[in-house]
Structures are given as C-alpha cells and as structure tokens.
Design an enzyme around this catalytic site. Structure first.
Site, PDB file in Angstrom:
ATOM      1  CB  CYS A  22     -26.551 153.555   1.852  1.00 14.05           C
ATOM      2  SG  CYS A  22     -27.205 153.334   3.481  1.00 14.05           S
TER       3      CYS A  22
ATOM      4  CD  GLU B 111     -23.887 155.540  -2.017  1.00 16.60           C
ATOM      5  OE1 GLU B 111     -24.145 154.382  -2.636  1.00 16.60           O
ATOM      6  OE2 GLU B 111     -24.517 155.724  -0.865  1.00 16.60           O
TER       7      GLU B 111
ATOM      8  CD  GLU C  25     -31.405 153.265   1.830  1.00 19.54           C
ATOM      9  OE1 GLU C  25     -30.710 154.131   1.176  1.00 19.54           O
ATOM     10  OE2 GLU C  25     -30.691 152.301   2.349  1.00 19.54           O
TER      11      GLU C  25
ATOM     12  CE  LYS D 239     -32.017 140.407  -6.831  1.00 16.31           C
ATOM     13  NZ  LYS D 239     -30.759 139.516  -6.975  1.00 16.31           N
TER      14      LYS D 239
HETATM   15  P1  NAP Z   1     -27.469 146.936  -7.679  1.00 15.51           P
HETATM   16  O1  NAP Z   1     -27.338 146.351  -8.437  1.00 15.51           O
HETATM   17  O2  NAP Z   1     -28.860 148.214  -7.197  1.00 15.51           O
HETATM   18  O3  NAP Z   1     -28.105 145.979  -6.276  1.00 15.51           O
HETATM   19  C1  NAP Z   1     -29.174 145.748  -5.701  1.00 15.51           C
HETATM   20  C2  NAP Z   1     -30.135 145.202  -5.361  1.00 15.51           C
HETATM   21  O4  NAP Z   1     -30.754 145.535  -6.604  1.00 15.51           O
HETATM   22  C3  NAP Z   1     -29.740 143.728  -5.769  1.00 15.51           C
HETATM   23  O5  NAP Z   1     -30.636 143.085  -5.204  1.00 15.51           O
HETATM   24  C4  NAP Z   1     -29.374 143.551  -7.646  1.00 15.51           C
HETATM   25  O6  NAP Z   1     -29.360 142.319  -7.790  1.00 15.51           O
HETATM   26  C5  NAP Z   1     -30.350 144.244  -7.483  1.00 15.51           C
HETATM   27  N1  NAP Z   1     -31.333 144.826  -9.059  1.00 15.51           N
HETATM   28  C6  NAP Z   1     -29.959 144.733  -9.955  1.00 15.51           C
HETATM   29  N2  NAP Z   1     -30.152 145.483 -11.204  1.00 15.51           N
HETATM   30  C7  NAP Z   1     -31.918 145.369 -11.361  1.00 15.51           C
HETATM   31  C8  NAP Z   1     -32.212 145.494 -12.400  1.00 15.51           C
HETATM   32  N3  NAP Z   1     -32.910 146.085 -13.556  1.00 15.51           N
HETATM   33  N4  NAP Z   1     -34.081 145.396 -11.043  1.00 15.51           N
HETATM   34  C9  NAP Z   1     -34.027 144.861 -10.456  1.00 15.51           C
HETATM   35  N5  NAP Z   1     -32.704 144.870  -9.417  1.00 15.51           N
HETATM   36  C10 NAP Z   1     -31.966 145.119 -10.115  1.00 15.51           C
HETATM   37  O7  NAP Z   1     -26.051 147.169  -6.512  1.00 15.51           O
HETATM   38  P2  NAP Z   1     -24.994 147.004  -7.083  1.00 15.51           P
HETATM   39  O8  NAP Z   1     -24.275 146.900  -8.397  1.00 15.51           O
HETATM   40  O9  NAP Z   1     -24.714 146.033  -6.054  1.00 15.51           O
HETATM   41  O10 NAP Z   1     -23.914 148.556  -6.053  1.00 15.51           O
HETATM   42  C11 NAP Z   1     -23.529 149.373  -6.707  1.00 15.51           C
HETATM   43  C12 NAP Z   1     -23.564 150.656  -5.760  1.00 15.51           C
HETATM   44  O11 NAP Z   1     -25.243 150.909  -5.054  1.00 15.51           O
HETATM   45  C13 NAP Z   1     -23.125 150.766  -4.854  1.00 15.51           C
HETATM   46  O12 NAP Z   1     -20.646 151.356  -5.184  1.00 15.51           O
HETATM   47  C14 NAP Z   1     -22.782 151.877  -3.890  1.00 15.51           C
HETATM   48  O13 NAP Z   1     -22.785 152.889  -4.481  1.00 15.51           O
HETATM   49  C15 NAP Z   1     -24.861 151.638  -4.343  1.00 15.51           C
HETATM   50  N6  NAP Z   1     -25.026 151.086  -2.984  1.00 15.51           N
HETATM   51  C16 NAP Z   1     -26.099 151.064  -2.394  1.00 15.51           C
HETATM   52  C17 NAP Z   1     -27.162 150.799  -1.513  1.00 15.51           C
HETATM   53  C18 NAP Z   1     -27.764 151.214  -0.102  1.00 15.51           C
HETATM   54  O14 NAP Z   1     -27.452 150.703   0.283  1.00 15.51           O
HETATM   55  N7  NAP Z   1     -28.365 151.975  -0.275  1.00 15.51           N
HETATM   56  C19 NAP Z   1     -25.983 149.189  -1.108  1.00 15.51           C
HETATM   57  C20 NAP Z   1     -25.720 148.240  -2.100  1.00 15.51           C
HETATM   58  C21 NAP Z   1     -24.991 149.594  -3.596  1.00 15.51           C
HETATM   59  P3  NAP Z   1     -28.100 142.086  -7.824  1.00 15.51           P
HETATM   60  O15 NAP Z   1     -26.858 141.345  -6.990  1.00 15.51           O
HETATM   61  O16 NAP Z   1     -28.023 140.787  -9.409  1.00 15.51           O
HETATM   62  O17 NAP Z   1     -26.991 143.198  -8.909  1.00 15.51           O
END
Ligand code: NAP
Ligand code: MG
Length: 462
Positions: free
Chosen positions: A279, A369, A245, A170
C-alpha cells in the site's frame, strides 16, 4: 498445507457453525492447497462473546505481564518462522526468500517491539492537578488484507494486546492459513483464553458481521477504500472509534541534485517488491525534465531485471484488475517502456513488471491504486510543479524524496501531504508511525503511536 477446520475461539479450536468452506489457492500454479471454514455471523457472535468475557481480566493484567505474554508470542512465531514463510509463499505466491526476510521476519520484530513497549509505556500521566489514565478501548475487531498477511495481523493484535484490549480477527479469505498459524502461536504462548480469537470467512459475511457487531468497541481495518468507507460509516453511526489503512498512490520525488541512478533503482525495487502489492509503494516516480529520458532508461533496465524473479499477484481477480489498469494506461496515452498487459506465463496469476513513461498527472495510472508491479514516471519542470503532482491525488500514505543533501530533501518532505516519507532511501523503521493523510486512512499503526490507537483516556482530578 495444514489447515484447521474450526475457529479459534475462547482458547480452543471449535467447529464452525456452518458447513461452507473457503478454498485456499496457490497463485503460482492455481492449485487448491487447503480449505478453511467460512465463518458466519454466529461464529462472530461466539468470538465477540469470548473476547468480552476475557476483557476485564486481561485489561486488569499488569502491563509488564501482558508484555511477557507478547514476548512469548514473539518467541512462538520465531520458532515457526520457516513454516510461516512456506505458508505465505504457498497462499500469497511470494518468492520464498522474500517470505523469509519480510513476511516472517518483520512480524516477529514487531511483536518483539510490543513486548518491550507494553512494559515501558506510560499508561498514566499527570497534567496539573489531574491524573490521566490511558485505558484499553475494549474489544477490537481486526479485519486484515492478504498483501502482508502476518504483518498486518501482528500490527493490530500486538498493540491491542499490549494496551489491554481483547481481539477478534477476520483475516483475508485468500491468506487464512498464516492466520491459523498465528492463532496456534498465540495458544502456545499462553495468551489467555478469549483474549485472541480467530474467525476465518468472507468479507461481506464474517467481516461485515464483525464490523457491525454491538459488542465490538473499535474496528481496525486495512484494505480497499470502498470497504473502508463502509466500515467508517458504520462506526460513525454507532459512535465508535475506527482505524482505517486504505492504501495509497505515493510519490518518489527525485530532485535534480539527487544520485539519479540510486534513486531510480531503489524506486523500482520499492514498486516491484511483493509484486507491487504494497500500500505504501512509491508507484509514481517524479523526475525533472532534464533528467527524464535518462531516468526512464534506468527504470526500464531495472524493471526488466525483475521479470524472472517476481512472484504472481494474489488471485485471478487482482490479475484481471491490474491488467485492466495497464490497458487503461495505454488507452490514455502513456507509453509502455517495459512489460505490458500480456501475462508472462500460461499458469499462475503473473503480471509482467511494467513501466509507463509519458504519464500525465491526471491519467488513471497516476491517480488510482493499481496494486500490481506497475510504475508510472512523470515529468516536472520545477519544484512547485513536483509538489503539486506529489500532492495531487486523494491519497497520502507514504513517499520518498531524493536530493544531494538531506536538508533539501527534508524541506520538500515537509510540504508533502503524506504520512511517511523516506529521505534518500532511509530504512524501514518498524517503530515509526505508519498511516495516511487524506483518504489513505485514519489513525496510525506500529510503535507507540500504534499502541495509542487502542487506548482511551480518563482524567481524575485531585
Ligand atoms: P478488501 O476486500 O477491502 O479486503 C480487506 C479485508 O476486508 C479482507 O479481510 C476482506 O475480506 C474484508 N472485507 C471485504 N468486504 C468487507 C465488508 N463488506 N465488511 C467487512 N470486511 C470486508 O480488499 P481486496 O478486495 O482484497 O483488494 C482490493 C483492492 O484494495 C486492492 O487492489 C488494493 O487496491 C486495495 N488493498 C489495499 C490494501 C492496503 O494495504 N491498504 C490491502 C489490500 C488491498 P475478503 O478477504 O473475504 O475479501
Ligand atoms: Mg475482497
């Protein structure tokens, strides 16, 4: 932009069960460039069923043959490298040269590495009178973010396939097009039907259905701490392994004996690349009090040069989030030496490259972050204080140490609570284990350590 209107399940593009779609937006001009289906729990069910059905055959395929398939996948990605770069530029907004050099090239290298590793890895070992078998964990649910959209897919799918696991992916809702390209490449490479499956969709719907699915044996997630904690809790309740991660707040420690200009310039480039959406970025620069003012000046000059070249962040929500952090930094008393919260263009999700000086360790901009092109420069009086600051966050993903000689830098790096440290600007190694201490996550990706995450052990006594 080309888009599939179905899901890749069981070796074919199938119609989605629901009618909802996700609009894919170009962050440079805010225009809709494509639509992909928004997957439902039923789509996830179908994909998991296909992955389960394919598991016994793939797990029993000799590792060298699995490696050959991953090699063909590498070649299929390489044949698409221009299309991959253009697609990531369109859906993530990163400048095309960066998409070519990083977003397209790195995953090709990682896939090539796993093609070789699958064939050479010791899936069996002897311990005294025991033979230990390293067997695939089973069906993997992979949930990936948008910041390095293809790299994060390949960093999960390639080792899982090498291990003999089957996968349901996904990808992030913001970057589904490169995930569809990956599925095309997997198909063309002859990855057997059901071994790799793709369900596009929203996190709280398709992502959550996958993370909670009984038919999934291991969830590998990269993304936010909030979602990671939830996925970890769900996996814990079901007694399933999980790989998380979750980002970082890494320190770039510049010791007084270092080449200051080099350490500052590389440090700024590290933070600004990919518009700060990395990250492992070294978002806190730690400088000795005697060199502080000079470092701030160097950093301001280096960051100002990025102004014209930097791409946008991925979406309006991230833009608002990053601007909010910059405003918070100002409110808490940090000094903006370049950039600031004003958006540099009328259109697109741009953020001005921003450098904060006079940052104290307890400030929000030094603790959380931000995930944007924002650098905080902190001052230390001696090495012990530098270490306390470096280790003083909930995260521990990466970091850097600069010193006049390597041994001095290594001695400091040994005391850091973090999973990866670059010494005097050491090069990225796609085989090195990548992952975090503390709340940066659980498990490691890349290279042989990444492969090990997808294996479970069985010992036979003779
Ligand atoms: P996120 O929501 O955690 O997105 C990561 C993945 O998880 C996406 O595929 C997302 O789908 C999915 N997801 C979201 N809610 C979920 C749930 N309840 N159950 C299972 N999967 C779920 O992150 P984001 O909102 O895009 O970014 C927010 C913050 O996260 C950023 O500002 C940053 O600080 C951090 N981040 C960290 C990394 C890293 O490399 N560690 C990468 C991205 C972001 P959707 O795309 O539909 O939301
Ligand atoms: Mg999200």
């Amino acid at each position: 932009m080309k888009a599939h209107d179905g899901m890749y399940i069981g070796g074919a593009w199938r119609p989605a069960t629901g009618a909802d779609t996700i609009a894919v937006v170009n962050p440079v001009d805010e225009q809709v460039i494509a639509h992909v289906p928004a997957g439902t729990a039923e789509d996830v069910d179908a994909a998991v069923a296909a992955a389960r059905a394919a598991l016994p055959g793939w797990a029993a395929t000799p590792p060298a043959e699995r490696g050959a398939v991953i090699g063909a996948l590498r070649d299929a990605l390489a044949a698409r490298k221009d299309e991959i770069a253009e697609t990531v530029t369109a859906e993530l907004g990163s400048p095309l040269p960066f998409s070519q050099m990083v977003h397209a090239a790195v995953p090709i290298a990682v896939a090539g590495g796993y093609a070789e590793l699958a064939a050479s890895y010791a899936f069996q070992e002897k311990i005294g009178n025991s033979t230990v078998l390293l067997e695939p964990v089973g069906v993997v649910g992979a949930i990936t973010p948008w910041n390095y959209p293809l790299h994060q897919i390949v960093a999960k799918v390639a080792p899982a396939l090498a291990a003999g696991c089957t996968v349901v992916l996904k990808p992030a809702e913001d970057t589904p097009l490169v995930a569809q390209l990956f599925a095309e490449a997997a198909h063309e490479a002859g990855v057997p039907a059901g071994v790799f499956n793709l369900v596009t969709g929203l996190g709280p719907v398709a992502g959550q259905a996958l993370a909670e699915h009984e038919g999934v044996d291991l969830v590998s997630f990269t993304g936010s701490t909030a979602v990671g904690k939830q996925i970890g809790a769900t996996a814990g309740a079901a007694v399933k392994p999980v790989a998380l991660e979750l980002g970082g707040k890494s320190a770039n420690v510049i010791l007084p004996s270092a080449d200051l200009a080099k350490a500052v310039n590389v440090g700024v480039a590290n933070v600004m690349s990919n518009s700060g959406q990395t990250c492992s970025a070294w978002t806190r620069m730690l400088v000795h009090a005697d060199q502080y003012d000079e470092a701030v000046e160097l950093a301001a000059a280096a960051a100002a040069k990025y102004g014209e070249r930097i791409g946008p962040v991925v979406n309006a929500k991230q833009q608002a989030r990053v601007r909010g952090y910059i405003e918070k930094g100002v409110a808490e008393g940090a000094r903006v030496v370049v950039g600031g919260p004003e958006t540099p263009h009328d259109q697109g999700y741009f953020i001005a490259p921003t450098v904060f000086a006079d940052v104290r360790p307890e400030m929000t901009v030094a603790q959380e972050e931000i995930f944007g092109p924002v650098l905080s420069i902190l001052k230390y009086a001696d090495e012990d204080e530098a270490l306390a600051i470096a280790n003083g966050t909930v995260y521990g993903l990466a970091g850097a140490v600069w010193a006049g000689d390597e041994a001095e830098a290594v001695a400091f790096a040994r005391r850091m609570d973090t999973g990866q440290v670059d010494i005097n600007g050491g090069r990225f190694n796609p085989q090195a284990p990548f992952g975090g201490y503390k709340q940066s996550g659980v498990g490691r990706e890349l290279g042989p350590h990444g492969l090990g995450e997808y294996l479970q052990t069985k010992s036979l006594q003779f």
